[in-house]
Scaffold this active site. Structure first.
Site, short mmCIF file in Angstrom:
data_model
loop_
_atom_site.label_atom_id
_atom_site.label_comp_id
_atom_site.label_asym_id
_atom_site.label_seq_id
_atom_site.Cartn_x
_atom_site.Cartn_y
_atom_site.Cartn_z
CG ASP A 53 -2.27 -0.62 1.01
OD1 ASP A 53 -2.74 -0.61 -0.14
OD2 ASP A 53 -2.85 -1.12 1.98
CB THR A 96 -6.55 -6.81 1.83
OG1 THR A 96 -6.62 -5.40 1.76
CG2 THR A 96 -5.48 -7.22 2.82
#
Length: 202
Positions: free
Chosen positions: A48, A132
């Site tokens: 991220d 995710t």
């Protein structure tokens, strides 16, 4: 005569392809069977941060006045507590940039994504990793970038590193980039392949 959002389209493709390469590098280096059994999400955190740094760095180079709505800020990377994570983020960010970035440059790029959004003017919005669990399992995830002008999405680019290019061959070549521009339609091309012909998405 220039085409509507031609430069923005090219820059967004460059940014999403670079961020997709970072995510792949993070997966190869940091995701292990142990990561999955312990439900360790630290590789996603690194990806991220790194993907946001890469995208924001590219956007700043071409559009320095455009604000960015991102997901991360650098506070968790600061000080001694953030040192290990910070070092991983800087190392992996530099796997996808042409000119190496210093720690300070990486942190600054991450923090460019602090805009709150708005209904006037233009800004970019970024989801560095959408999916995710898919990312951690080596399955489906996406890097998503959009340009919003006066409250409406005018351009969107989505990178899907693990999506088969030809859905009729699910075990075939993977990596799809989807691009859509207002009034121009939507197209797909192979991810990270230069000069590849785009095909319309119907």
């Amino acid at each position: 005569m220039s085409v509507y959002l031609e430069k923005e389209r090219a820059v967004a493709i460059e940014a999403v392809e670079s961020a997709s390469r970072v995510c792949e590098a993070v997966f190869k280096r940091l995701v292990t069977d142990e990561t999955l059994t312990k439900k360790d999400k630290s590789p996603v955190t690194v990806a991220d941060f790194s993907a946001q740094a890469v995208v924001n760095n590219i956007l700043e180079k071409y559009f320095p006045n455009d604000p960015i709505v991102g997901e991360e800020d650098s506070k968790d990377l600061l000080g001694e507590e953030g040192r290990v994570l910070r070092e991983k983020v800087v190392e992996l960010t530099n796997t996808a940039v042409n000119t190496p970035m210093s720690t300070e440059e990486v942190l600054k790029a991450i923090d460019r994504g602090q805009y709150a959004g708005g209904s006037t003017g233009r800004h970019w919005t970024l989801d560095p990793i959408d999916g995710t669990k898919g990312f951690l399992r080596g399955e489906q995830f996406a890097v998503c970038l959009a340009l919003i002008i006066d409250g409406k999405v005018r351009l969107g680019v989505v990178g899907c590193p693990n999506l088969p290019y030809d859905m009729s061959q699910p075990e075939g070549e993977k990596g799809v980039l989807a691009v859509a521009v207002e009034k121009q339609g939507a197209f797909q091309r192979k991810l990270n392949v230069k000069d590849f012909i785009e095909t319309p998405i119907f």
